[in-house]
Design a protein around this motif. Structure first.
Motif, PDB file in Angstrom:
ATOM      1  N   UNK A 124      35.944  25.519  58.373  1.00 17.09           N
ATOM      2  CA  UNK A 124      37.013  24.714  57.003  1.00 17.09           C
ATOM      3  C   UNK A 124      36.418  26.382  55.556  1.00 17.09           C
ATOM      4  N   UNK A 125      37.641  26.855  55.322  1.00 14.90           N
ATOM      5  CA  UNK A 125      37.690  27.608  54.081  1.00 14.90           C
ATOM      6  C   UNK A 125      38.521  27.262  52.984  1.00 14.90           C
ATOM      7  N   UNK A 126      37.764  27.500  51.510  1.00 15.39           N
ATOM      8  CA  UNK A 126      38.817  27.081  50.678  1.00 15.39           C
ATOM      9  C   UNK A 126      38.637  27.798  49.980  1.00 15.39           C
ATOM     10  N   UNK A 127      39.463  28.361  48.981  1.00 12.61           N
ATOM     11  CA  UNK A 127      39.990  29.556  48.232  1.00 12.61           C
ATOM     12  C   UNK A 127      40.971  29.192  46.911  1.00 12.61           C
ATOM     13  N   UNK A 128      39.994  29.936  46.313  1.00 11.51           N
ATOM     14  CA  UNK A 128      40.891  29.398  44.363  1.00 11.51           C
ATOM     15  C   UNK A 128      41.133  30.964  43.594  1.00 11.51           C
ATOM     16  N   UNK A 129      41.778  31.579  43.907  1.00 14.54           N
ATOM     17  CA  UNK A 129      41.675  32.624  43.425  1.00 14.54           C
ATOM     18  C   UNK A 129      43.123  32.963  42.095  1.00 14.54           C
ATOM     19  N   UNK A 130      43.427  32.251  41.812  1.00 10.19           N
ATOM     20  CA  UNK A 130      44.841  31.858  41.071  1.00 10.19           C
ATOM     21  C   UNK A 130      44.408  32.891  39.838  1.00 10.19           C
ATOM     22  N   UNK A 131      45.249  33.286  39.420  1.00  5.66           N
ATOM     23  CA  UNK A 131      45.364  34.380  38.400  1.00  5.66           C
ATOM     24  C   UNK A 131      45.988  34.236  37.479  1.00  5.66           C
ATOM     25  N   UNK A 132      46.548  34.630  36.081  1.00  9.00           N
ATOM     26  CA  UNK A 132      47.490  34.667  35.025  1.00  9.00           C
ATOM     27  C   UNK A 132      47.425  36.424  34.839  1.00  9.00           C
ATOM     28  N   UNK A 133      48.436  36.521  32.929  1.00 13.77           N
ATOM     29  CA  UNK A 133      48.386  37.433  33.050  1.00 13.77           C
ATOM     30  C   UNK A 133      48.107  37.369  31.058  1.00 13.77           C
ATOM     31  N   UNK A 134      47.356  37.731  30.786  1.00 12.00           N
ATOM     32  CA  UNK A 134      47.372  37.892  29.124  1.00 12.00           C
ATOM     33  C   UNK A 134      46.749  39.845  28.560  1.00 12.00           C
ATOM     34  N   UNK A 135      47.891  39.709  27.630  1.00 16.68           N
ATOM     35  CA  UNK A 135      48.291  41.443  27.055  1.00 16.68           C
ATOM     36  C   UNK A 135      48.185  42.275  28.325  1.00 16.68           C
ATOM     37  N   UNK A 136      49.323  41.684  29.604  1.00 13.99           N
ATOM     38  CA  UNK A 136      49.909  42.443  30.020  1.00 13.99           C
ATOM     39  C   UNK A 136      48.404  42.824  30.993  1.00 13.99           C
ATOM     40  N   UNK A 137      47.178  42.196  31.196  1.00 15.75           N
ATOM     41  CA  UNK A 137      46.584  42.002  32.318  1.00 15.75           C
ATOM     42  C   UNK A 137      46.747  40.926  32.611  1.00 15.75           C
ATOM     43  N   UNK A 138      45.775  41.537  34.272  1.00 12.82           N
ATOM     44  CA  UNK A 138      45.878  40.390  35.192  1.00 12.82           C
ATOM     45  C   UNK A 138      43.783  39.626  35.428  1.00 12.82           C
ATOM     46  N   UNK A 139      44.175  38.694  34.739  1.00 11.85           N
ATOM     47  CA  UNK A 139      42.974  37.542  34.853  1.00 11.85           C
ATOM     48  C   UNK A 139      42.974  36.879  35.950  1.00 11.85           C
ATOM     49  N   UNK A 140      41.621  36.473  36.039  1.00  8.18           N
ATOM     50  CA  UNK A 140      41.442  35.200  37.292  1.00  8.18           C
ATOM     51  C   UNK A 140      41.977  33.891  36.140  1.00  8.18           C
ATOM     52  N   UNK A 141      42.682  32.711  36.017  1.00  2.01           N
ATOM     53  CA  UNK A 141      43.338  31.662  35.510  1.00  2.01           C
ATOM     54  C   UNK A 141      42.301  30.445  35.619  1.00  2.01           C
ATOM     55  N   UNK A 142      41.421  29.673  36.719  1.00  2.00           N
ATOM     56  CA  UNK A 142      40.526  28.949  36.777  1.00  2.00           C
ATOM     57  C   UNK A 142      39.350  29.159  37.363  1.00  2.00           C
ATOM     58  N   UNK A 143      37.869  28.569  37.372  1.00  3.18           N
ATOM     59  CA  UNK A 143      36.953  29.250  38.618  1.00  3.18           C
ATOM     60  C   UNK A 143      37.186  29.310  39.813  1.00  3.18           C
ATOM     61  N   UNK A 144      36.708  29.993  39.871  1.00  5.77           N
ATOM     62  CA  UNK A 144      37.074  30.864  41.355  1.00  5.77           C
ATOM     63  C   UNK A 144      36.345  30.237  42.298  1.00  5.77           C
ATOM     64  N   UNK A 145      36.226  30.699  44.003  1.00  4.48           N
ATOM     65  CA  UNK A 145      35.851  29.949  44.978  1.00  4.48           C
ATOM     66  C   UNK A 145      36.381  30.287  46.471  1.00  4.48           C
ATOM     67  N   UNK A 146      35.415  31.151  47.317  1.00  2.00           N
ATOM     68  CA  UNK A 146      35.884  31.706  48.212  1.00  2.00           C
ATOM     69  C   UNK A 146      34.868  31.498  49.078  1.00  2.00           C
ATOM     70  N   UNK A 147      34.539  29.625  49.493  1.00  2.00           N
ATOM     71  CA  UNK A 147      33.775  29.539  50.410  1.00  2.00           C
ATOM     72  C   UNK A 147      34.154  28.259  51.709  1.00  2.00           C
ATOM     73  N   UNK A 148      32.965  29.183  52.337  1.00  4.59           N
ATOM     74  CA  UNK A 148      33.931  28.499  54.218  1.00  4.59           C
ATOM     75  C   UNK A 148      32.240  27.847  54.394  1.00  4.59           C
ATOM     76  N   UNK A 149      32.847  27.214  55.298  1.00  2.09           N
ATOM     77  CA  UNK A 149      31.728  25.831  55.495  1.00  2.09           C
ATOM     78  C   UNK A 149      32.279  26.085  57.526  1.00  2.09           C
ATOM     79  N   UNK A 150      30.746  25.733  58.398  1.00  4.90           N
ATOM     80  CA  UNK A 150      31.356  25.611  59.994  1.00  4.90           C
ATOM     81  C   UNK A 150      30.239  24.457  60.155  1.00  4.90           C
TER      82      UNK A 150
END
Lengths: 381, 687
Positions: B318-344
């Motif tokens: 199982x792989x969980x990926x949280x990669x929400x982004x948004x923009x502020x003053x024309x720059x792309x930035x992360x929105x919430x906490x980021x993660x990219x975890x895989x469990x076997x």
């Protein structure tokens, strides 16, 4: 037998039908309770209390206490702003008043909600992702944020502070600071930002960023200690920075930065989680998890900022502290020196607000919202 | 308008049984004609079951406008499905409010496990290949079963179809295609092949694809009834692509049988988040790959000695990926906490069961199970050491059943031994547990199909790997969570030989549960940091009832199944000796009243099905039973119509379904909106 069974069946169905009514949803209503004697003296009319609300629940809420009437009103936002879809939002993190506007930082709704100081009606909504705290200086608001540039490593984003013009309520500039910046203080045209690095366990950030407000650039990083969080500044320009520690080997601590030299000058070896500075006294508490007892060790105290010595290891003197599960918000009335402490319970259920006399005896207690946390005093104009 | 709706509902609900009742009085003549109870919906089993059981099978499952196991389980009394909405959303089952972890879910006789978090997503399991779904309170009413079958507070059995060949057919092929009003495509096939007199094979596969976008609506009124806000938006990030392939071999031997299965599931989906102010979409993704293979063998070696063996290997990624982004003053930035975890996860399992009949009325069984679980992980950017836990579980059960005249008694003792290993961090200490269960059934009258029953069962659930080892949260010193459950009830099949009804049965049970050392997160000084502890304490009680009736009017077959559940589950958790502000309140998402109805009419090649689910008022995750935490009742009406035809020896079947016919905008979990009205079309062809 058969008939009666059918009758039982019908009965059950009628019962079901009767209880099944689904009503139109009504906006969230406030409720008012008189908790204290009316007070007419002083310049402070009352305070707003921001309840954080658990993540995903969309239950951040604002309570108001009115000194003039002694009435405590919970959850006023929805009533005053009925047209705002889904109300105040998810996870309130800070509330402060500047001029005639109240700034509520709503972390998981990615916005700063600006409402009128007297009516609590929405003036504007400023979108800032993952915003944390707000502070003010010369007509500008500064908001810290965990958001940062997208990197391959999910936990490498470096946070920023945004500058908002309090007249136009527009974001003007932003400056990159450290990892997961939290509270800030301003003095002498410089902004000090406590960087926690909370996403980067166990490699926490350990710096305070010093931002020159004219050029809006980071001019220095002061190495202070891991997992920095709270910030207060005294009248002599000494900045108090609290560290949450790493919950294992490194305990929570309180450091002092000299804003004249921008150097760390003291480590007070004092566990501090929340604090409030009034005149020369720093009121604080700490909550530390003990693996031995599977419970929290809670401590309170008052530090004299002139001597940097603890003058009391108690804030509450009548034993009420035994009833507080998790002290979370701490505020001292600047004029009367009454003490407010909120109990967040287990962060899931409804919390309480306690009011103590300056010598630490319970004056009143009432039910607040979910995770009552942050205060903003309402001064007369 | 709502009052009108309510009146209509009352009328409808009361009229249905009234109509049946009225007809029962008028039409008593045709009752003795052939009783073909094909459409009886939920079977209340006869005396051999001394344990409350509910089951859905065969045609009944097919006729229900449900397509995954979670949706079908909603029709059982005492179950609650936690549904986060949408096609990609998680669906888990809770029985008697004891918690998801206390439900054992078995797939063709072997438990589906998840040592990481104890959660089985029942939305993943399709009903297409399902022969029967059965739920037992306590445990299955027999002793010839593996130790694991004794090891849960409630058990759910999914039994997949076995090949059946009519006449001299060697091959069965079924092709099916489903589509829905939310951009949903679902082609599937099932192939059955005879490989000889005693061996047959099945192969089936299903592919689901949907963008998962459906409309949801939030509306609130001012106190004077005027609209405060009324917003309709589209659910985002609820898309899914899923492939399932399943194959089975089935064999018969002298006085026994065997089967072997392979199962593969692969999905990529959005995990839709909470809808909160200023955030109506988020981009948390989940990729799953599951594989398991299992085998089962049973043989009666002598008249008195019977034997079963089973084995399984499972792998989950199982792989969980949280990669929400948004923009502020024309720059792309992360929105919430980021993660990219895989469990076997790896799981291995073997079990042997021996049963011996000492006397014709007295059986004993001895079962021994052994299970190995392992969890590995790669977590990008996370610098703490993952524990890499491994668990060895040995389970033994000794059970006996005795039939003494009108009594049937069934007793069992389960012994569990757990040992763990970790590569990093502290390991949990070894655990040894003994837990008993006793079931009694009593049939007072010979001439009458009435069974009285009672049981008491003590069981526990192990802390999951997440409870024990999750970074900064897990606590390796956790003890198991204990559940004591008591039940009394009856099952009565009302004699209807001369009545209008072909069948009328009623069953009801009253229960009491006590959860001790419940594993809950305790607060620390930091909101983002919790510690898992054993401080939880919950007491529950409730009543479940099921009424089941069937009749026919010449060629028209009618069947109805009604359930009603009353449940109370109160939280008596104390923290450092202090009562929480919610002390004694009903636990989150446990409704006091809930019920369901299934009405079915079959006429020749036509079939009409109506189903209704009602879940009453409950409180959300903020626990306190106060107005702001209230979650509205919800009730949905589902309709389906089916028609079978034969064209050139090909059997075709078309189905039209209407789900949530009144387009109710409801939530099962607060801030997770459910779909409104949806249409579904299914066409299937048998070759």
């Amino acid at each position: 037998m058969k008939k009666s069974s059918i009758k039982i069946g019908i009965g059950l169905w009628i019962l079901l039908a009767l209880i099944s009514c689904r009503k139109d949803e009504v906006i969230f209503l406030s409720s008012t309770k008189t908790v204290a004697q009316p007070a007419s003296e002083g310049n402070i009319e009352g305070f707003y209390l921001l309840n954080e609300g658990n993540m995903g629940m969309n239950r951040a809420s604002i309570d108001v206490f009115n000194y003039r009437t002694g009435a405590y009103t919970t959850d006023i936002y929805s009533e005053r702003n009925p047209t705002v879809v889904k109300e105040l939002g998810d996870v309130g993190n800070d509330i402060k008043i500047y001029g005639n506007k109240v700034y509520a930082v709503i972390n998981c709704s990615n916005k700063v909600e600006v409402i009128d100081k007297w009516t609590a009606k929405r003036i504007a909504k400023i979108d800032i992702p993952n915003c944390r705290y707000v502070t003010f200086y010369k007509g500008k608001a500064y908001v810290s944020s965990y958001s940062g540039p997208v990197a391959i490593n999910p936990n490498a984003e470096i946070g920023f502070v945004a500058e908002i013009d309090t007249a136009t309520l527009e974001i003007k500039r932003k400056v990159t600071v450290g990892y997961q910046p939290e509270q800030m203080v301003v003095t002498n045209g410089k902004l000090y930002v406590a960087n926690s690095g909370g996403y980067r366990v166990p490699n926490y950030d350990r710096t305070v960023s010093v931002i020159d407000l004219e050029s809006f650039t980071e001019i220095k990083k002061i190495d202070v200690g891991i997992n920095l969080y709270g910030m207060q500044i005294d009248s002599r320009g000494d900045i108090y920075v609290s560290s949450r520690g790493d919950y294992y080997g490194t305990p929570s601590n309180l450091f002092v930065i000299d804003s004249k030299t921008d150097e760390k000058k003291m480590s007070l070896d004092l566990p501090v989680l929340g604090m409030c500075l009034v005149d020369d006294l720093l009121y604080f508490y700490s909550v530390e998890w003990s693996y031995l007892t599977n419970s929290n060790k809670i401590a309170y105290g008052i530090l004299d900022t002139k001597t940097k010595k603890i003058i009391s290891d108690k804030i509450i003197t009548d034993g009420t502290d035994k009833k507080i599960m998790i002290p979370y918000g701490l505020q001292v009335h600047p004029e009367t020196k009454e003490i407010y402490i909120t109990d967040a319970q287990n962060y899931v259920v409804t919390g309480y607000i306690y009011c103590f006399t300056p010598d630490g005896r319970l004056k009143w207690k009432t039910t607040a919202g979910n995770i009552p946390a942050h205060f903003a005093f309402i001064y007369k104009n | 308008m709502y009052n009108k709706k309510r009146t209509r509902l009352i009328l409808f609900l009361t009229i249905v049984p009234l109509v049946l009742h009225a007809q029962a009085r008028r039409d008593t003549v045709s009752a003795d004609s052939i009783k073909t109870l094909k459409n009886v919906i939920i079977n209340a089993k006869p005396f051999q079951e001394v344990i409350p059981v509910q089951s859905l099978s065969g045609k009944q499952l097919e006729n229900l406008a449900s397509h995954n196991v979670a949706d079908a389980l909603r029709y059982f009394a005492g179950t609650q499905i936690k549904d986060y909405g949408g096609l990609g959303g998680l669906k888990t089952v809770d029985v008697r409010n004891m918690g998801t972890h206390h439900v054992g879910v078995f797939y063709d006789g072997i438990q589906l496990g998840n040592a990481q978090n104890g959660v089985t997503d029942l939305g993943k399991y399709s009903l297409d290949d399902m022969e029967a779904l059965t739920m037992y309170n306590g445990q299955k009413s027999e002793i010839f079963q593996s130790a694991k079958d004794f090891a849960s507070a409630s058990t759910i059995y999914m039994k997949t179809k076995r090949p059946v060949f009519e006449d001299h057919k060697q091959t069965n092929l079924l092709l099916r295609y489903k589509t829905m009003s939310v951009n949903y495509h679902d082609p599937s096939f099932r192939l059955e092949q005879k490989l000889g007199d005693k061996v047959s094979l099945s192969l089936s596969s299903e592919y689901i694809r949907s963008n998962g976008q459906y409309q949801f609506r939030y509306k609130r009124n001012n106190q004077d009834g005027t609209v405060a806000y009324d917003t309709t938006a589209t659910r985002q990030n609820s898309d899914i692509k899923a492939l399932r392939i399943e194959s089975g071999l089935y064999g018969k031997i002298d006085k026994g049988s065997w089967d072997a299965k392979v199962y593969y599931y692969d999905s990529k989906r959005g995990a839709p988040g909470a809808i909160v102010e200023n955030k109506f979409a988020d981009g948390y993704r989940q990729n799953d790959q599951s594989f398991f293979t299992q085998a089962f063998f049973v043989k009666d070696f002598t008249e008195k000695y019977k034997f079963q063996a089973r084995a399984k290997y499972a792998y989950d990624d199982t792989r969980y990926i949280a990669r929400d982004t948004t923009s502020i003053l024309g720059e792309t930035v992360t929105e919430g906490a980021q993660s990219d975890d895989s469990y076997y996860q790896h799981e291995m399992y073997v079990s042997v069961v021996n049963m011996y009949s000492i006397l014709p009325i007295w059986d004993v069984s001895l079962s021994a199970d052994f299970q190995y679980n392992r969890l590995d992980a790669t977590r990008r950017g996370i610098q703490t050491q993952f524990s890499f836990p491994q668990r060895y579980t040995a389970l033994f059960s000794l059970a006996s059943s005795l039939r003494l005249g009108k009594f049937k008694v069934l007793g069992s003792v389960l012994g569990t031994q757990v040992t763990e290993q970790v590569r990093y961090n502290a390991k949990a200490p070894d655990k040894t547990e003994f837990t008993p269960a006793l079931f009694i059934g009593y049939t007072p009258f010979k001439q009458n199909d009435l069974t009285l029953r009672a049981f008491a069962k003590r069981i526990f659930r192990m802390p999951t790997f997440n409870d024990l080892y999750y970074t900064m949260v897990g606590s390796s010193t956790l003890r198991p969570e204990y559940m004591n459950q008591y039940d009394v009830g009856f099952n009565y099949a009302v004699p209807v030989e001369n009545g209008f009804l072909d069948k009328f049965s009623i069953q009801a049970d009253a229960y009491y549960t006590h959860t001790k050392d419940k594993i809950v997160a305790a607060p620390t000084g930091n909101l983002f940091r919790w510690m898992m502890t054993n401080m939880g304490q919950v007491r529950g009680k409730g009543i479940e009832s099921v009424i089941n009736m069937g009749t026919h009017i010449s060629k028209l077959n009618l069947a109805a199944n009604l359930t009603y559940t009353y449940s109370e589950s109160r939280d008596y958790t104390k923290f450092v000796g202090l009562e929480m502000s919610s002390y004694g309140d009903q636990i989150p998402y446990a409704p006091w009243h809930s019920g369901s109805a299934i009405l079915n009419a079959g006429y020749g090649s036509w079939n009409l099905n109506y189903s209704f689910i009602y879940v009453g008022k409950r409180y959300n995750g903020n626990v306190n039973n106060i107005k702001v935490n209230e979650v509205q009742p919800w009730y949905t009406h589902d309709l389906s119509a089916q028609k079978s035809f034969t064209v050139n020896h090909y059997r075709l079947k078309g189905t039209i379904e209407l789900n949530n016919a009144l387009n109710q905008h409801y939530e099962v979990i607060y801030n997770y909106p459910m779909p409104g009205r949806t249409f579904k079309f299914i066409i299937s062809m048998e070759l």
